[in-house]
Design an enzyme around this catalytic site. Structure first.
Site, PDB file in Angstrom:
ATOM      1  CE  LYS A   1       5.493   4.848  10.924  1.00  0.00           C
ATOM      2  NZ  LYS A   1       5.475   4.133  12.203  1.00  0.00           N
ATOM      3  CB  VAL A   2       9.424   5.442   3.286  1.00  0.00           C
ATOM      4  CG1 VAL A   2      10.839   5.555   2.748  1.00  0.00           C
ATOM      5  CG2 VAL A   2       8.597   4.498   2.409  1.00  0.00           C
TER       6      VAL A   2
END
Ligand code: E4P
Length: 220
Positions: free
Chosen positions: A86-87
């Site tokens: 997750k960015v």
């Protein structure tokens, strides 16, 4: 629409998985801190979640520069085959997403609020884009209408790879209904909302009367 659970709580994940309708899990630093998570245990914690579900499990990066996000993401991706990195949506995050995709790592681009952000996330190679609903509502804007805009806009284009929309920051079963009606691919929901989604007072009342009538059958 698929259901993901938005939590780092192992007991909640185990319980929701046992219902047979869970397709994945999303975590974030806040959710991990809420379960008393320690830095040294983080990778083991994600590994444990990945054992409970074979669906995608989002683990979030906390670095701010592309090379660091990339390195962190590659490390997270080694935890298990079903880890999704997750960015956050930001220029360095987009650059890191491109680098991670080049290595075959799936990215969930988070903290996405607008159509341009969602398109950029998809263009950079994100496999999942997470528009937040409830946080718009928190500032008295219409989160569902913002989500709808993202679903429609992403549906207009071929990004050359699969992009799934995760309706995130979901606060109620009503949000889930709206997300499903507009065709969002996934809703990631807190356990409380998942429980709300199963329940209806008419279901409870119907069950009560069926059981009462069955007692009459048994005693006849
Ligand atoms: C998304 O994956 C996030 O973890 C999450 O949905 C954030 O929701 P919140 O606004 O309830 O913190």
């Amino acid at each position: 629409m698929k259901f993901f659970l938005d939590t780092a709580d192992i007991a909640e994940i185990e319980e929701a998985c046992s219902w047979g309708a869970l397709s994945g899990v999303t975590t974030n630093p806040t959710l991990y801190s809420r379960v008393g998570g320690k830095l040294a245990d983080f990778e083991n914690h994600i590994a444990r979640i990945c054992e409970i579900t074979d669906g995608p499990v989002s683990a979030e990066t906390v670095s701010l520069q592309r090379d660091e996000i990339y390195a962190e993401g590659m490390k997270l991706a080694e935890i298990a085959d079903n880890v999704v990195v997750k960015v956050p949506t930001m220029p360095e995050g987009l650059a890191a997403t491109k680098m991670l995709r080049a290595q075959g790592v799936h990215v969930n681009m988070t903290l996405c609020f607008t159509v341009p952000q969602a398109i950029l996330a998809a263009r950079s190679g994100a496999a999942y884009v997470s528009p937040f609903v409830g946080r718009f509502d928190d500032i008295t804007e219409d989160g569902i209408s913002q989500l709808n805009d993202v679903v429609v806009a992403l549906g207009n284009y071929d990004f050359g790879h699969d992009v799934e929309v995760i309706a995130a920051s979901i606060r109620s079963a009503h949000h889930v209904t709206q997300a499903a009606l507009m065709g969002a691919d996934i809703a990631t929901v807190p356990f409380g909302v998942l429980k709300q989604c199963v329940k209806h007072p008419l279901t409870d009342r119907g069950l009560e009367s069926f059981l009462a009538d069955w007692e009459k059958v048994k005693n006849s």
